[in-house]
Scaffold this motif. Structure first.
Motif, short mmCIF file in Angstrom:
data_model
loop_
_atom_site.label_atom_id
_atom_site.label_comp_id
_atom_site.label_asym_id
_atom_site.label_seq_id
_atom_site.Cartn_x
_atom_site.Cartn_y
_atom_site.Cartn_z
N GLN A 821 0.83 -1.20 0.00
CA GLN A 821 0.00 0.00 0.00
C GLN A 821 0.87 1.27 0.00
N GLN A 822 1.93 1.25 0.81
CA GLN A 822 2.83 2.41 0.86
C GLN A 822 3.52 2.66 -0.48
N VAL A 823 3.94 1.58 -1.14
CA VAL A 823 4.60 1.71 -2.45
C VAL A 823 3.60 2.24 -3.48
N MET A 824 2.38 1.71 -3.49
CA MET A 824 1.37 2.17 -4.45
C MET A 824 1.01 3.64 -4.21
N ASP A 825 0.90 4.04 -2.94
CA ASP A 825 0.57 5.43 -2.63
C ASP A 825 1.66 6.38 -3.15
N MET A 826 2.90 6.00 -2.91
CA MET A 826 4.01 6.85 -3.38
C MET A 826 4.03 6.92 -4.91
N ARG A 827 3.75 5.78 -5.54
CA ARG A 827 3.76 5.76 -7.02
C ARG A 827 2.65 6.64 -7.57
N GLU A 828 1.49 6.59 -6.94
CA GLU A 828 0.36 7.41 -7.39
C GLU A 828 0.68 8.90 -7.23
N LYS A 829 1.31 9.25 -6.11
CA LYS A 829 1.68 10.65 -5.88
C LYS A 829 2.68 11.13 -6.94
N MET A 830 3.67 10.30 -7.25
CA MET A 830 4.66 10.66 -8.28
C MET A 830 3.99 10.85 -9.63
N ARG A 831 3.11 9.91 -9.98
CA ARG A 831 2.46 9.97 -11.29
C ARG A 831 1.65 11.26 -11.42
N ASN A 832 0.92 11.62 -10.38
CA ASN A 832 0.09 12.82 -10.43
C ASN A 832 0.92 14.09 -10.55
N HIS A 833 2.07 14.11 -9.91
CA HIS A 833 2.89 15.32 -9.89
C HIS A 833 3.84 15.43 -11.08
N LEU A 834 4.31 14.30 -11.61
CA LEU A 834 5.43 14.34 -12.55
C LEU A 834 5.07 13.94 -13.98
N PHE A 842 2.58 9.12 -24.54
CA PHE A 842 2.95 8.23 -23.44
C PHE A 842 4.25 8.73 -22.82
N ASP A 843 4.17 9.11 -21.51
CA ASP A 843 5.39 9.49 -20.78
C ASP A 843 6.11 8.20 -20.39
N LEU A 844 7.24 7.96 -21.06
CA LEU A 844 7.96 6.70 -20.88
C LEU A 844 8.34 6.44 -19.43
N LYS A 845 8.59 7.50 -18.69
CA LYS A 845 9.06 7.31 -17.33
C LYS A 845 7.91 7.27 -16.32
N GLN A 846 6.98 8.23 -16.38
CA GLN A 846 6.04 8.42 -15.27
C GLN A 846 4.66 7.84 -15.49
N ASP A 847 4.26 7.59 -16.73
CA ASP A 847 2.92 7.05 -16.95
C ASP A 847 2.82 5.59 -16.52
N SER A 848 1.61 5.13 -16.31
CA SER A 848 1.38 3.72 -15.97
C SER A 848 1.98 2.84 -17.06
N GLY A 849 2.64 1.74 -16.61
CA GLY A 849 3.28 0.85 -17.56
C GLY A 849 4.63 1.32 -18.05
N GLY A 850 5.15 2.40 -17.42
CA GLY A 850 6.43 2.95 -17.84
C GLY A 850 7.58 2.54 -16.93
N ILE A 851 8.68 3.28 -17.04
CA ILE A 851 9.91 2.94 -16.32
C ILE A 851 9.70 2.93 -14.81
#
Length: 945
Positions: A821-834, A842-851
């Motif tokens: 849950q902690q990892v998913m929360d952090m990933r969601e926060k990064m995706r929304n901000h970056l 498709f953002d190769l780094k930050q979008d879902s399914g990316g780096i």
């Protein structure tokens, strides 16, 4: 006498009279004293400092003596010297006394320059060997005598450069190499001491005796960087180590340097063995025409150095200067010296005689080279005698210009410049003849494009000229940009020489570019035009491209391949030098070679010149990065190897930067508690792409600094500070070296936010604090970051402790549900901000399914399972961790292969987008299938529907 000189003479004469009013005999020598003082601040200051100098010169008649037995005089002077402080004072007094004598005779033209430089060398020999003999006697009285096959072992002192050649200039530093015959121990009945330790202590004391600046001045600046392995090598080498090094590691430039090598204290039974080691390395037994290629490269380095440092008016390094004459003579020695023993000389002047006798050079050429060399050496000697300063730069001040004109026998400074220019032109002609003729006038194949550049053509006329090169559609795109560029260049103040070079260059460049198989000739030419604009005021670079069509071709190749490379060359034109050797350009330095290559790069720089050291570090990074990018765009390097090279390059620079900062801090404050020059108790950790060995072009460096200082006692220097404060300032100094913008930009952008407590935390923390923070206070995302951490700089014991902390922290048992849950929360926060992606891109780094999704999957698996599977902690990079997850049965093979392929595909695309100066976004839809597979694996990993 010119009024400026008369004013200087009057000023110093008045000061002498005021200080020594009781010495009435001075009036008898007024004219001579005033003339010399007008010509040299060094002589005037020395007379004001010590009346005995002028008394010895004039009353006792020393000035009339052309040769002096310095060795005997110094022995007499050192009689009764009991302590090292007394030794330092005696050496400095002796040096000043007799340097004034040499300067006096030079400035009044009482001796020729060949005699002068010989006398300076003999004086230097006497001072170096005299200091060594005194120190050797003192040290053997304490420790005993190191014994070998032929009895007492000496420390041989080899003088390099002009000292070795017996042609030392007035204010030169001295290049030395120390060596001794055999390893062993001295048993004095009390405590044994190894020969290596004995000779290192002796070498350190000798360097200090000569190099240290005291109230009495300095004997010589001592440079030890020509020894085996340079600054990282042992201060003193025994014969066996010396032989191994020169047989296995010796480079061409070391052969070149060793031509001048001369042992200053050869009277010993061991000397013959030393000769047998060194001679085969320097001189081949055959006519060594294979050396010519190496010599061409050295010639290129000379020209490169002149361009990079903007050396105008430098009589040593500039075109036609002293260095070029030395190159001509020493190159012929290297080529033929193995067969002609008479060429195995250290003296340039003696070697010129041999070249004439052996009919290797015509008599007219030898006479011309001798004449030019002596004239330039006389100018150099004068420049340095004005103020006892090491300079080869022609003066800007009127006083020194008038001094130079007077001593050189010219009516005025303009007349002197005319003579000097003529001499240097003669040297340049011979220099070019040795290396090869300059390129002929470009062939007529470019003639049809001359009109396009030189004449103001109407659009229809231009279309006709270009009809055989470009299609009509390409012309319509190309022509407006070309016309704007041409108009821009016509209005730039680039000087007559620059204009002529540009007019020669443009038809050639257009011909090559328009014939290039480029996706877009317009895009290619726009990139090329940006480069040409950036170098338009630097005529040397325009000439480089005119005279080297191969370099121009490589420039066009790289501009076509990468907008980022073109931009780098436009920002930093010094990179054009790298295009001269295509074979080297597309062959990056071996991964294990960056450290050694950087050390060699820095050998050209004085250890005291911090500004130039910072510039050279940046030049090294830029040139090496260009080679990596060139190999990348031509397919020589796959994506993982590109990252490996960029990472290893960064590591070499970090290590060297830490070393420079450490030396500067120790020099200022002394050593902190528990540390030594070899044991710093300081570490640098790399996080993120650096830690994961995954750096890209333009990546910043995520660093964390840790120290292991055992206490907080003051440092042991004169400006002592608390030991822990020392490490904070050390970190600040490192950041300064990285962040300072020089002509070549900043070194790297460094991010320290991953340190304990982030921006609120200390710049450098103690290892105990680091351990406590990671175990008790760090957030889950900080442990995720720790997965990709790696030790970049640390002594073995400190590295072992830090690695233990990393493994201990990462292998703590964790609640997998809470962790997920902690990892998913952090990933969601990064995706929304970056994320910069949208429905079209498709953002190769930050979008879902990316780096970032792949990285978070890997980090989650390590944190979730390393308590049971410690093998997951062996590597910090994602690809090898994925492989280990499959090996341990924590991930099926198909999933591991999908994630690895996706990760490498994204990174490869990211590299090439960076080279095109494009954002890391894809709108082709080509990667949608891979993306969906990664999304599916993410959902399965975190049980997301």
């Amino acid at each position: 006498m010119h009024p400026t000189l008369a004013q200087s003479a009057h000023k110093y004469w008045q000061q002498l009279q005021d200080k020594y009013s009781e010495h009435h005999w001075l009036a008898e020598y007024q004219d001579e004293i005033k003339q010399v003082c007008a010509l040299s601040d060094f002589v005037a200051d020395s007379l004001l400092r010590d009346i005995h100098i002028v008394q010895d010169l004039l009353v006792n008649g020393l000035v009339q003596q052309s040769e002096i037995d310095y060795t005997a005089m110094l022995q007499k002077r050192l009689t009764g010297v009991e302590s090292e402080p007394q030794l330092l004072q005696a050496l400095r007094y002796f040096r000043r006394h007799y340097m004034v004598h040499i300067a006096w005779r030079d400035l009044l033209n009482l001796q020729d320059i060949s005699h002068s430089i010989k006398q300076v060398s003999i004086l230097a020999d006497a001072l170096i060997v005299g200091a060594y003999n005194w120190l050797y006697a003192k040290q053997t009285a304490i420790y005993g005598v190191p014994q070998g096959e032929f009895g007492a072992q000496p420390m041989f002192i080899m003088g390099m450069g002009k000292l070795g050649g017996g042609e030392l200039n007035f204010s030169s530093d001295i290049d030395l190499i120390f060596m001794y015959p055999e390893v062993g121990e001295i048993d004095n009945g009390r405590k044994t001491i190894e020969h290596q330790q004995f000779f290192i202590r002796l070498a350190q004391k000798l360097i200090n005796a000569l190099n240290q600046s005291t109230v009495d001045g300095q004997v010589f600046r001592v440079d030890m960087r020509l020894r085996p392995y340079g600054e990282s090598g042992a201060l003193v080498s025994h014969f066996a180590a010396l032989e191994d090094y020169y047989q296995d590691q010796g480079r061409d430039w070391e052969r070149y340097a060793m031509v001048k090598g001369r042992v200053l204290n050869p009277d010993n039974a061991y000397y013959k063995e030393l000769q047998q080691i060194l001679k085969p390395f320097v001189y081949r037994r055959y006519i060594d025409f294979g050396a010519i290629e190496s010599l061409r490269k050295m010639k290129g380095l000379i020209s490169q150095e002149v361009r990079r440092r903007g050396l105008v008016g430098n009589i040593k390094l500039g075109q036609g200067g002293i260095r070029e004459i030395e190159f001509i003579v020493q190159s012929l020695q290297l080529i033929r010296g193995g067969r002609i023993a008479d060429l195995q000389q250290q003296s340039l002047l003696i070697t010129l005689d041999v070249l004439l006798q052996q009919q290797i050079l015509p008599g007219e050429d030898v006479a011309q080279l001798r004449d030019c060399y002596l004239y330039l050496r006389k100018v150099e000697q004068c420049l340095q005698q004005f103020d006892d300063a090491q300079t080869q730069q022609l003066p800007d001040s009127e006083l020194n210009q008038q001094r130079l004109a007077f001593v050189m026998g010219c009516e005025n400074y303009a007349a002197f410049e005319q003579v000097l220019q003529h001499k240097m032109q003669q040297v340049t002609q011979q220099f070019r003849l040795l290396i090869g003729q300059e390129n002929e006038t470009q062939q007529q194949q470019w003639q049809e494009l001359d009109d396009l550049w030189l004449l103001t053509l109407e659009q229809d006329e231009a279309r006709e000229v270009l009809s055989e090169f470009v299609e009509a559609q390409d012309f319509n795109q190309f022509w407006p940009h070309f016309a704007d560029f041409r108009q821009d260049m016509q209005t730039r103040p680039i000087g007559k020489r620059g204009r002529e070079s540009l007019d020669k260059l443009m038809p050639i460049a257009l011909h090559i570019a328009l014939h290039w198989q480029a996706p877009s000739h317009t895009e290619l030419l726009l990139r090329l035009f940006d480069v040409l604009k950036s170098i338009s005021r630097r005529t040397a670079y325009l000439e480089l491209l005119v005279e080297n069509p191969g370099a121009l071709t490589q420039l066009i190749r790289l501009c076509d391949a990468s907008g980022w490379i073109a931009q780098q060359i436009a920002r930093f034109p010094l990179l054009l030098d790298e295009l001269l050797n295509p074979q080297s350009l597309y062959q990056p330095t071996p991964l294990d070679g960056y450290d050694a290559e950087l050390r060699q790069y820095l050998l050209r720089v004085s250890p005291d010149d911090l500004e130039l050291q910072m510039e050279v570090l940046r030049q090294f990074k830029l040139s090496q990065q260009l080679k990596i990018a060139a190999a990348d765009v031509t397919g020589v390097l796959p994506v993982m190897k590109v990252s490996d090279h960029l990472t290893y390059l960064a590591e070499a620079i970090i290590k060297q930067t830490v070393s420079l900062a450490w030396e500067q801090m120790v020099q200022k404050h002394g050593l902190p508690q528990g540390a030594s020059m070899q044991q710093r108790n300081f570490a640098v950790l790399g996080y993120g792409k650096l830690g994961g060995i995954e750096l890209g072009y333009g990546s910043d460096l995520d660093l964390v600094f840790v120290h292991n200082c055992p206490g907080n006692e003051p440092t042991d220097g004169q400006k002592s500070i608390e030991s822990r404060q020392f490490y904070i300032r050390l970190a600040q100094r490192i950041m300064h070296l990285f962040a300072t913008k020089t002509a070549s930009g900043e070194l790297y952008e460094v991010d320290l936010r991953l340190r304990p407590s982030g921006n609120a935390g200390m710049l450098v923390c103690h290892i105990d604090g680091f351990k406590q923070y990671q175990r008790q206070e760090a957030w889950t995302w900080e442990h995720q970051a720790l997965v990709r951490s790696r030790i970049i700089v640390a002594e073995p014991e400190l590295a072992k402790q830090l690695q233990h902390i990393r493994c201990d922290v990462l292998s703590q048992p964790r609640d997998k549900t809470q962790l997920a849950q902690q990892v998913m929360d952090m990933r969601e926060k990064m995706r929304n901000h970056l994320s910069k992606g949208n429905s079209e891109q498709f953002d190769l780094k930050q979008d879902s399914g990316g780096i970032a999704d792949i990285e978070f999957i890997v980090q989650f698996m390590v944190l979730a399972h390393s308590a049971t599977y410690p093998q997951l902690l062996n590597w910090p990079d994602n690809v090898r961790i994925l492989s280990e997850l499959v090996n341990q049965g924590l991930m099926d093979k198909e999933t591991g292969e999908i994630l690895t392929e996706a990760y490498l595909t994204y990174r490869n695309l990211g590299h090439h987008l960076a080279l095109r100066n494009a954002p890391v976004l894809d709108n082709s839809g080509e990667y949608e299938s891979i993306r969906q597979q990664v999304i599916a694996i993410w959902q399965a990993c975190f049980n997301v529907s």
